[in-house]
Design a protein around this motif. Structure first.
Motif, PDB file in Angstrom:
ATOM      1  N   ALA A 166      75.510 -76.540 -16.552  1.00  0.00           N
ATOM      2  CA  ALA A 166      74.644 -76.385 -17.725  1.00  0.00           C
ATOM      3  C   ALA A 166      73.183 -76.246 -17.328  1.00  0.00           C
ATOM      4  N   ILE A 167      72.759 -76.992 -16.315  1.00  0.00           N
ATOM      5  CA  ILE A 167      71.366 -76.890 -15.849  1.00  0.00           C
ATOM      6  C   ILE A 167      71.117 -75.508 -15.261  1.00  0.00           C
ATOM      7  N   ARG A 168      72.073 -74.992 -14.493  1.00  0.00           N
ATOM      8  CA  ARG A 168      71.930 -73.630 -13.951  1.00  0.00           C
ATOM      9  C   ARG A 168      71.891 -72.610 -15.087  1.00  0.00           C
ATOM     10  N   TYR A 169      72.739 -72.803 -16.079  1.00  0.00           N
ATOM     11  CA  TYR A 169      72.807 -71.892 -17.229  1.00  0.00           C
ATOM     12  C   TYR A 169      71.471 -71.844 -17.974  1.00  0.00           C
ATOM     13  N   LEU A 170      70.849 -73.002 -18.173  1.00  0.00           N
ATOM     14  CA  LEU A 170      69.550 -73.056 -18.855  1.00  0.00           C
ATOM     15  C   LEU A 170      68.493 -72.244 -18.125  1.00  0.00           C
ATOM     16  N   GLY A 171      68.567 -72.215 -16.820  1.00  0.00           N
ATOM     17  CA  GLY A 171      67.567 -71.516 -16.035  1.00  0.00           C
ATOM     18  C   GLY A 171      67.894 -70.069 -15.748  1.00  0.00           C
ATOM     19  N   SER A 172      68.949 -69.551 -16.351  1.00  0.00           N
ATOM     20  CA  SER A 172      69.388 -68.185 -16.059  1.00  0.00           C
ATOM     21  C   SER A 172      69.163 -67.264 -17.246  1.00  0.00           C
ATOM     22  N   ASP A 173      69.201 -65.963 -16.983  1.00  0.00           N
ATOM     23  CA  ASP A 173      69.100 -64.971 -18.050  1.00  0.00           C
ATOM     24  C   ASP A 173      70.374 -64.898 -18.885  1.00  0.00           C
ATOM     25  N   GLN A 174      71.419 -65.592 -18.464  1.00  0.00           N
ATOM     26  CA  GLN A 174      72.669 -65.600 -19.222  1.00  0.00           C
ATOM     27  C   GLN A 174      72.613 -66.553 -20.415  1.00  0.00           C
ATOM     28  N   CYS A 175      71.617 -67.410 -20.437  1.00  0.00           N
ATOM     29  CA  CYS A 175      71.536 -68.418 -21.503  1.00  0.00           C
ATOM     30  C   CYS A 175      71.320 -67.740 -22.855  1.00  0.00           C
ATOM     31  N   ALA A 176      72.187 -68.074 -23.795  1.00  0.00           N
ATOM     32  CA  ALA A 176      72.078 -67.573 -25.172  1.00  0.00           C
ATOM     33  C   ALA A 176      72.521 -68.699 -26.088  1.00  0.00           C
ATOM     34  N   ALA A 177      71.567 -69.528 -26.484  1.00  0.00           N
ATOM     35  CA  ALA A 177      71.918 -70.728 -27.248  1.00  0.00           C
ATOM     36  C   ALA A 177      70.726 -71.162 -28.093  1.00  0.00           C
ATOM     37  N   LEU A 178      70.983 -72.072 -29.017  1.00  0.00           N
ATOM     38  CA  LEU A 178      69.946 -72.645 -29.864  1.00  0.00           C
ATOM     39  C   LEU A 178      69.598 -74.044 -29.382  1.00  0.00           C
ATOM     40  N   SER A 179      68.314 -74.280 -29.165  1.00  0.00           N
ATOM     41  CA  SER A 179      67.878 -75.650 -28.893  1.00  0.00           C
ATOM     42  C   SER A 179      68.064 -76.491 -30.145  1.00  0.00           C
ATOM     43  N   ALA A 180      68.029 -77.795 -29.969  1.00  0.00           N
ATOM     44  CA  ALA A 180      67.935 -78.661 -31.141  1.00  0.00           C
ATOM     45  C   ALA A 180      66.681 -78.287 -31.913  1.00  0.00           C
ATOM     46  N   GLY A 181      66.764 -78.289 -33.227  1.00  0.00           N
ATOM     47  CA  GLY A 181      65.598 -77.999 -34.048  1.00  0.00           C
ATOM     48  C   GLY A 181      64.770 -79.251 -34.286  1.00  0.00           C
ATOM     49  N   MET A 182      63.517 -79.048 -34.668  1.00  0.00           N
ATOM     50  CA  MET A 182      62.655 -80.159 -35.093  1.00  0.00           C
ATOM     51  C   MET A 182      62.395 -80.001 -36.594  1.00  0.00           C
ATOM     52  N   LEU A 183      62.949 -80.915 -37.377  1.00  0.00           N
ATOM     53  CA  LEU A 183      62.677 -80.925 -38.805  1.00  0.00           C
ATOM     54  C   LEU A 183      61.450 -81.779 -39.061  1.00  0.00           C
ATOM     55  N   THR A 184      60.476 -81.214 -39.751  1.00  0.00           N
ATOM     56  CA  THR A 184      59.275 -81.942 -40.139  1.00  0.00           C
ATOM     57  C   THR A 184      59.234 -82.035 -41.654  1.00  0.00           C
ATOM     58  N   VAL A 185      59.018 -83.236 -42.149  1.00  0.00           N
ATOM     59  CA  VAL A 185      58.948 -83.461 -43.598  1.00  0.00           C
ATOM     60  C   VAL A 185      57.678 -84.237 -43.889  1.00  0.00           C
ATOM     61  N   TRP A 186      57.066 -83.970 -45.033  1.00  0.00           N
ATOM     62  CA  TRP A 186      55.840 -84.670 -45.408  1.00  0.00           C
ATOM     63  C   TRP A 186      55.858 -84.989 -46.897  1.00  0.00           C
ATOM     64  N   GLY A 187      55.167 -86.044 -47.246  1.00  0.00           N
ATOM     65  CA  GLY A 187      55.033 -86.433 -48.647  1.00  0.00           C
ATOM     66  C   GLY A 187      53.746 -87.205 -48.837  1.00  0.00           C
ATOM     67  N   TRP A 188      53.159 -87.098 -50.032  1.00  0.00           N
ATOM     68  CA  TRP A 188      51.858 -87.673 -50.338  1.00  0.00           C
ATOM     69  C   TRP A 188      51.976 -88.956 -51.134  1.00  0.00           C
ATOM     70  N   LYS A 189      51.117 -89.928 -50.824  1.00  0.00           N
ATOM     71  CA  LYS A 189      51.034 -91.164 -51.595  1.00  0.00           C
ATOM     72  C   LYS A 189      50.193 -90.872 -52.851  1.00  0.00           C
ATOM     73  N   PRO A 190      50.722 -91.090 -54.038  1.00  0.00           N
ATOM     74  CA  PRO A 190      49.940 -90.805 -55.241  1.00  0.00           C
ATOM     75  C   PRO A 190      48.659 -91.639 -55.292  1.00  0.00           C
ATOM     76  N   GLU A 191      47.631 -91.062 -55.870  1.00  0.00           N
ATOM     77  CA  GLU A 191      46.415 -91.813 -56.105  1.00  0.00           C
ATOM     78  C   GLU A 191      46.722 -92.979 -57.044  1.00  0.00           C
ATOM     79  N   GLU A 192      45.908 -94.018 -56.964  1.00  0.00           N
ATOM     80  CA  GLU A 192      46.127 -95.185 -57.814  1.00  0.00           C
ATOM     81  C   GLU A 192      46.151 -94.757 -59.288  1.00  0.00           C
ATOM     82  N   GLY A 193      47.196 -95.226 -59.997  1.00  0.00           N
ATOM     83  CA  GLY A 193      47.309 -94.937 -61.414  1.00  0.00           C
ATOM     84  C   GLY A 193      48.004 -93.623 -61.720  1.00  0.00           C
ATOM     85  N   ARG A 194      48.409 -92.852 -60.664  1.00  0.00           N
ATOM     86  CA  ARG A 194      49.080 -91.574 -60.880  1.00  0.00           C
ATOM     87  C   ARG A 194      50.431 -91.578 -60.168  1.00  0.00           C
ATOM     88  N   ARG A 195      51.404 -90.973 -60.774  1.00  0.00           N
ATOM     89  CA  ARG A 195      52.736 -90.858 -60.188  1.00  0.00           C
ATOM     90  C   ARG A 195      53.290 -89.444 -60.416  1.00  0.00           C
TER      91      ARG A 195
END
Length: 257
Positions: A228-257
């Motif tokens: 697998a390490i050799r495969y990663l370093g070769s032109d034969q590699c055709a695969a998907l890396s693990a993805g990075m999911l990023t999520v965000w959310g805002w804290k409401p201002e005081e008195g607002r929801r």
């Protein structure tokens, strides 16, 4: 599996930073990170995101938290404070921040929903919580290659030893909404697996360092890891890396929801 004191561990972390930091910084800056913002960087690792927030986004200050701050101590950047702490501890309460950020942290920890709720409490009103974790793309439908075989063994070894669980990461948007955050958004980035690329070098190094636990799963042997390490370093590699999911959310201002 990845003790900070082991030679080369900082370099392994930095390969991951090279693969993901630009994406992380683009999102944080799009959310408005800049002058006047106090930021909490949880699981800061070698401090690359913390330093870029200060040097590129111009935030007022960053508190970088990690269970081991040896790599952070090598970065004497103005505005960077360090805290060696365990975020799962009941008394973890470093203050309130305009930005609370954690990348590749929660997926390794138990009681994830409780921890997300706790991190949301550390966001000041009008501030934002940003979380990134891995999404496994080596599903049963993925073609069988040396890469997918070893990746599956790696995820199993992480589950068996650390307790890592990425299966629930796609639920992050709903978890943030349940924690009282609003205007929740999410995106996924999948870096390309190209010979010599930072992400390919990160996975190869990660597999070498976790070889014994992977062999213990019974899913691979030494020959399979080497192939697998050799495969990663070769032109034969055709695969998907693990993805990075990023999520965000805002804290409401005081008195607002």
């Amino acid at each position: 599996m990845f003790p900070p004191g082991r030679a080369g561990e900082g370099e392994r972390i930095d390969f991951g930073a090279l693969a993901y930091d630009d994406i992380t910084m683009a999102r944080l800056r799009a959310l408005g990170a800049g002058p006047g913002w106090r930021c909490l960087d949880v699981g800061a690792g070698t401090g690359t995101v913390s330093c870029r927030l200060l040097e590129e986004a111009g935030v007022t200050g960053v508190l970088a938290v990690d269970r081991d701050v040896r790599f952070l101590s090598e970065r004497p950047v103005s505005g960077l404070d360090m805290l060696e702490a365990d975020i799962t501890a009941p008394d973890f309460d470093p203050g309130r921040f305009r930005l609370v950020h954690a990348r590749f942290v929660l997926m390794h920890l138990p009681e994830r929903e409780r921890l997300i709720a706790r991190l949301a409490e550390l966001v000041e009103p009008g501030g934002v919580l940003v979380l990134s974790d891995a999404v496994d793309l080596t599903s049963d439908r993925a073609p069988g290659t040396p890469y997918t075989e070893v990746m599956r063994a790696m995820w199993q070894a992480l589950r068996d030893t650390i307790g890592t669980d990425v299966s629930w990461v796609p639920a992050y948007p709903q978890v943030l909404r349940g924690a009282g955050l609003v205007s929740v958004g999410a995106e996924i980035h999948v870096p390309p697996l190209l010979p010599g690329s930072p992400i390919s070098r990160f996975w190869a190094d990660t597999w070498e360092r976790s070889r014994a636990p992977m062999l213990a799963t019974g899913l691979v042997d030494d020959a399979a890891v080497d192939e697998a390490i050799r495969y990663l370093g070769s032109d034969q590699c055709a695969a998907l890396s693990a993805g990075m999911l990023t999520v965000w959310g805002w804290k409401p201002e005081e008195g607002r929801r």
